[in-house]
Enzyme design. Structure first.
Site, PDB file in Angstrom:
ATOM      1  CG  ASP A  14      -1.817   1.157   1.338  1.00 19.75           C
ATOM      2  OD1 ASP A  14      -2.314   1.612   0.285  1.00 19.75           O
ATOM      3  OD2 ASP A  14      -2.050   1.646   2.452  1.00 19.75           O
TER       4      ASP A  14
ATOM      5  CG  ASP B 115      -1.753   7.535   0.753  1.00 18.39           C
ATOM      6  OD1 ASP B 115      -0.696   7.886   0.219  1.00 18.39           O
ATOM      7  OD2 ASP B 115      -2.877   7.846   0.326  1.00 18.39           O
TER       8      ASP B 115
END
Length: 220
Positions: free
Chosen positions: A8, A10
């Site tokens: 991922d 953020d």
């Protein structure tokens, strides 16, 4: 055997949370809506349009799809403007070191982010060279907790889900990894990502050595 890693963006590679919060807060204030950090936490890992719906539900308000799209675009403009200040110094502690280590050891690496601004963020970080595949909010139609973005990354890497470890900081992201048949590493507090196969409080703790030690039967 583990051959690939999917990250991922953020909250894992970099922390754009403050910029997202500021943009959502400004948009909500202009609409006269209540928005705070507690509501913001519910937006972690989900798409922009899903985020708008969470904010609407919190404020017991409804809008047309067209109006929601306009607000989502407005929020995005505020957020993208803030990205201009991001530099190659803005990796989360430990993230760049892990990416370098994975490159050195020859693992395949994909990005699996709900963000439609992922390419811009990677450019600002000067991080493109670390990724073989970029999966973002433009790559699939269903966002987390559906596993589509991770399945997309694995397919593009020519790997099976069981050959990949997903790094996530959101509950919905861990849910997506599990739904897709991936191994998972959660970054953050137990109440949020404690259902991952392995959890660390921060990326600084999530070294390749520690990951290999936990999944020792999956590395040759």
């Amino acid at each position: 055997m583990i051959k690939g890693f999917i990250f991922d963006l953020d909250g894992v590679i970099t922390d754009t949370a403050a910029s997202h919060y500021t943009a959502w807060k400004k948009m909500s204030d202009e609409m006269g809506w209540d928005f705070d950090h507690k509501v913001n936490d519910k937006l972690r890992g989900i798409s922009r349009m899903d985020s708008i719906q969470v904010i609407l539900d919190h404020n017991t308000t409804s809008l047309s799809e067209e109006a929601k799209a306009e607000l989502a675009a407005k929020k995005n403009d505020l957020y993208v403007a803030s990205l201009e200040n991001m530099t190659s110094e803005d990796y989360l502690p430990g993230a760049k070191e892990l990416l370098i280590h994975l490159r050195t050891e020859g693992f395949s690496v994909a990005l699996g982010s709900a963000s439609k601004n992922a390419i811009k963020v990677l450019k600002q970080l000067n991080a493109n060279a670390f990724f073989d595949v970029i999966g973002d909010g433009n790559s699939v139609s269903k966002s987390k907790p559906e596993p589509d973005i991770f399945l997309y990354g694995a397919e593009k890497l020519n790997l099976q889900p069981a050959e990949c470890i997903v790094f996530e900081d959101a509950e919905s992201g861990i849910d997506a990894a599990k739904a897709g048949g991936f191994y998972s590493v959660g970054i953050g507090p137990k109440e949020r990502v404690g259902h991952a196969d392995l959890r660390f409080d921060s990326m600084a703790e999530a070294t390749l050595f520690e990951v290999k030690a936990h999944f020792k039967n999956l590395f040759s």
